[in-house]
Design a protein around this motif. Structure first.
Motif, PDB file in Angstrom:
ATOM      1  N   THR A 104     -57.024  19.797 -40.996  1.00 14.18           N
ATOM      2  CA  THR A 104     -56.406  20.455 -39.845  1.00 14.18           C
ATOM      3  C   THR A 104     -57.503  21.001 -38.941  1.00 14.18           C
ATOM      4  OG1 THR A 104     -54.495  21.062 -41.193  1.00 14.18           O
ATOM      5  CG2 THR A 104     -54.822  22.280 -39.138  1.00 14.18           C
ATOM      6  N   LEU A 105     -57.576  20.492 -37.731  1.00 11.11           N
ATOM      7  CA  LEU A 105     -58.666  20.862 -36.823  1.00 11.11           C
ATOM      8  C   LEU A 105     -58.325  22.046 -35.944  1.00 11.11           C
ATOM      9  CD1 LEU A 105     -59.795  17.288 -35.650  1.00 11.11           C
ATOM     10  CD2 LEU A 105     -60.710  18.659 -37.541  1.00 11.11           C
ATOM     11  N   ILE A 106     -57.033  22.323 -35.761  1.00 15.92           N
ATOM     12  CA  ILE A 106     -56.613  23.362 -34.814  1.00 15.92           C
ATOM     13  C   ILE A 106     -55.944  24.498 -35.565  1.00 15.92           C
ATOM     14  CG2 ILE A 106     -55.040  23.862 -32.903  1.00 15.92           C
ATOM     15  CD1 ILE A 106     -55.538  21.039 -31.904  1.00 15.92           C
ATOM     16  N   MET A 107     -56.413  25.706 -35.344  1.00 19.59           N
ATOM     17  CA  MET A 107     -55.807  26.895 -35.924  1.00 19.59           C
ATOM     18  C   MET A 107     -54.935  27.553 -34.861  1.00 19.59           C
ATOM     19  SD  MET A 107     -57.624  30.325 -37.527  1.00 19.59           S
ATOM     20  CE  MET A 107     -58.405  30.690 -35.961  1.00 19.59           C
ATOM     21  N   ASP A 108     -53.654  27.196 -34.837  1.00 26.16           N
ATOM     22  CA  ASP A 108     -52.756  27.881 -33.909  1.00 26.16           C
ATOM     23  C   ASP A 108     -52.299  29.176 -34.559  1.00 26.16           C
ATOM     24  OD1 ASP A 108     -50.905  27.135 -35.836  1.00 26.16           O
ATOM     25  OD2 ASP A 108     -50.149  25.430 -34.679  1.00 26.16           O
ATOM     26  N   GLU A 109     -51.438  29.896 -33.893  1.00 26.17           N
ATOM     27  CA  GLU A 109     -51.041  31.215 -34.381  1.00 26.17           C
ATOM     28  C   GLU A 109     -50.251  31.123 -35.682  1.00 26.17           C
ATOM     29  OE1 GLU A 109     -49.042  33.244 -31.249  1.00 26.17           O
ATOM     30  OE2 GLU A 109     -50.874  33.512 -30.044  1.00 26.17           O
ATOM     31  N   ASN A 110     -49.425  30.086 -35.817  1.00 27.54           N
ATOM     32  CA  ASN A 110     -48.670  29.924 -37.066  1.00 27.54           C
ATOM     33  C   ASN A 110     -49.610  29.657 -38.243  1.00 27.54           C
ATOM     34  OD1 ASN A 110     -46.161  30.317 -35.845  1.00 27.54           O
ATOM     35  ND2 ASN A 110     -45.964  28.136 -35.314  1.00 27.54           N
ATOM     36  N   PHE A 111     -50.569  28.773 -38.032  1.00 32.53           N
ATOM     37  CA  PHE A 111     -51.515  28.457 -39.094  1.00 32.53           C
ATOM     38  C   PHE A 111     -52.399  29.663 -39.406  1.00 32.53           C
ATOM     39  CE2 PHE A 111     -55.511  26.465 -40.679  1.00 32.53           C
ATOM     40  CZ  PHE A 111     -54.979  25.857 -41.802  1.00 32.53           C
TER      41      PHE A 111
END
Length: 452
Positions: A104-111
């Motif tokens: 997973t390359l993107i850390m959005d707020e949910n992650f």
């Protein structure tokens, strides 16, 4: 009909993927290994057979306890455990491989909310400048960061030791290699024994069931030597061996010394020094006979087991002899022989005669004094012979096991994510094991970033 068949296959697959099955098989293998340690294997000593009942003997023979590691049920346990390891690996490996190959390359707020370690702070400068600074910091902590941009927000991802997640599967593979190597050695190899007198060559060895096994070449015992402690116990015994092909010595395998723990290997067959003894066949013994009433001693000689005429009538038979009686009778030393003497009109008498202890013969009585002078005796070497074509597979499995255990227990898959939204920076991280140690590394990384 189709649904029922699918359900059975799925149940069978789940059975072989079961952790309970793995634990049960491991316990079964451990218990059977204990049995194989307690109960003698191979050629059973008569003393042991006398200690068990006939019923227990038949049960042990039926279950193969005397050759347990070659029994059908022990090999079946190995097969089941191998299938269990393969099934578990196939079931779980794709998910682990996806984590490694498609992180997973993107850390959005949910992650972000799913991570145990996060930290938010402000940094001066534009987003790309901040990203370059953070890249340098992450490179010192993990691998080269991957930069992703989405909707004007920059994301960084870096990881360390991602392939250590495969450690458990490398360990599984190592166990399979060890089992396969052991089975190859069991089916296509053998353990045998051979006794070779000095100056004699042998091209056939014999298994524990007395089955002859041709070597395809010959091994000759050039010389055998044995040295003793002062107590008479053997200190070292050594064979000097030569390998022969078509009756001719093989270059590089001539007069090779073989001692305990230093074997000779040729064409995948290994010769271990195991035992030794006196080669009675062909041994010529020298004795002297003197009348108790006086007169000169008469020299006589003969081979083991043959009748040797005595002066005045009767005969003597050398039953067995040794050149160092101390190892059998610590109170005496030197050569000795067990003889059977038959005089005219008398019953045969068996006793031991010595070279260095005439007082023993003086105390025996009888009309003649007999002394054993020694013998032209050859020794034989007892060699344990082993062929194991699966040994290199087993060694490869052992190396893989060391690597797998090192990956599984001493390495951690560390992952770091950064989200840069203007001057607002969010750092997150996780580790596959030892979260307490990772928390310390994460806090140290935060400290370094704040100093940028």
């Amino acid at each position: 009909m189709t649904t029922g068949k699918k359900g059975f296959l799925q149940s069978l697959w789940d059975f072989f993927c079961s952790l309970k099955l793995a634990i049960s098989l491991l316990i079964s293998l451990a218990i059977t290994s204990i049995i194989g340690t307690i109960i003698p294997q191979g050629n059973i000593p008569p003393e042991y057979l006398q200690t068990i009942s006939e019923t227990k003997l038949r049960v042990y023979q039926t279950l193969g306890f005397f050759d347990m590691y070659h029994s059908w049920w022990y090999i079946l346990l190995l097969y089941l455990f191998t299938v269990n390891l393969i099934a578990c690996s196939i079931k779980r490996l794709p998910r682990v491989w996806k984590i490694i190959s498609e992180p997973t390359l993107i850390m959005d707020e949910n992650f972000e909310r799913s991570l145990a370690n996060t930290h938010e702070f402000k940094m001066q400068g534009d987003a790309k400048g901040i990203a370059e600074k953070l890249k340098a910091a992450l490179r010192g902590q993990a691998s080269q960061p991957v930069l992703t941009e989405r909707d004007g927000v920059l994301y960084l991802f870096a990881q360390k030791n991602p392939y250590c997640r495969l450690g458990v599967y490398v360990t599984h593979l190592s166990i399979i290699f060890i089992f396969v190597g052991a089975l190859i050695g069991s089916f296509f190899g053998y353990k045998a024994f051979v006794q070779i007198p000095e100056g004699v060559a042998a091209d056939t060895v014999y298994t524990r069931t007395e089955k002859p096994v041709p070597l395809g070449f010959a091994v000759r015992c050039e010389k055998f030597t044995v040295s003793y402690y002062n107590t008479g116990a053997p200190r070292e015994f050594k064979s000097v061996l030569t390998i022969l092909e078509n009756g001719k010595p093989v270059p590089g395998y001539v007069n090779i010394p073989v001692i305990v723990n230093d074997p000779l290997s040729y064409k995948g067959i290994t010769f271990y020094q195991s035992s030794y003894g006196q080669a009675e066949e062909g041994a010529l013994h020298h004795l002297s006979v003197q009348s108790r009433s006086g007169g000169p001693a008469v020299k006589i000689m003969g081979r083991t087991g043959e009748r040797i005429s005595l002066p005045g009538g009767g005969y003597l038979v050398v039953v067995e002899a040794t050149q160092n009686v101390t190892q059998f009778m610590p109170q005496y030393s030197g050569p000795a022989a067990k003889v059977e003497v038959t005089l005219p009109g008398k019953q045969p008498e068996t006793f031991i005669v010595f070279r260095d202890h005439p007082e023993v013969e003086q105390q025996r009585g009888g009309s003649q004094l007999i002394a054993y002078e020694g013998g032209d005796v050859k020794l034989y070497t007892g060699l344990q012979v082993a062929k194991d074509p699966g040994v290199w597979i087993v060694w490869l499995g052992c190396a893989l096991m060391v690597a797998g255990i090192g990956m599984a227990f001493f390495m951690s898959h560390d992952r770091y994510w950064v989200r840069i939204d203007g001057g607002r920076v969010v750092l997150g991280g996780s580790a596959s094991k030892n979260p307490a140690a990772f928390q310390g590394k994460f806090e140290a990384l935060v400290g370094r970033i704040k100093q940028l």
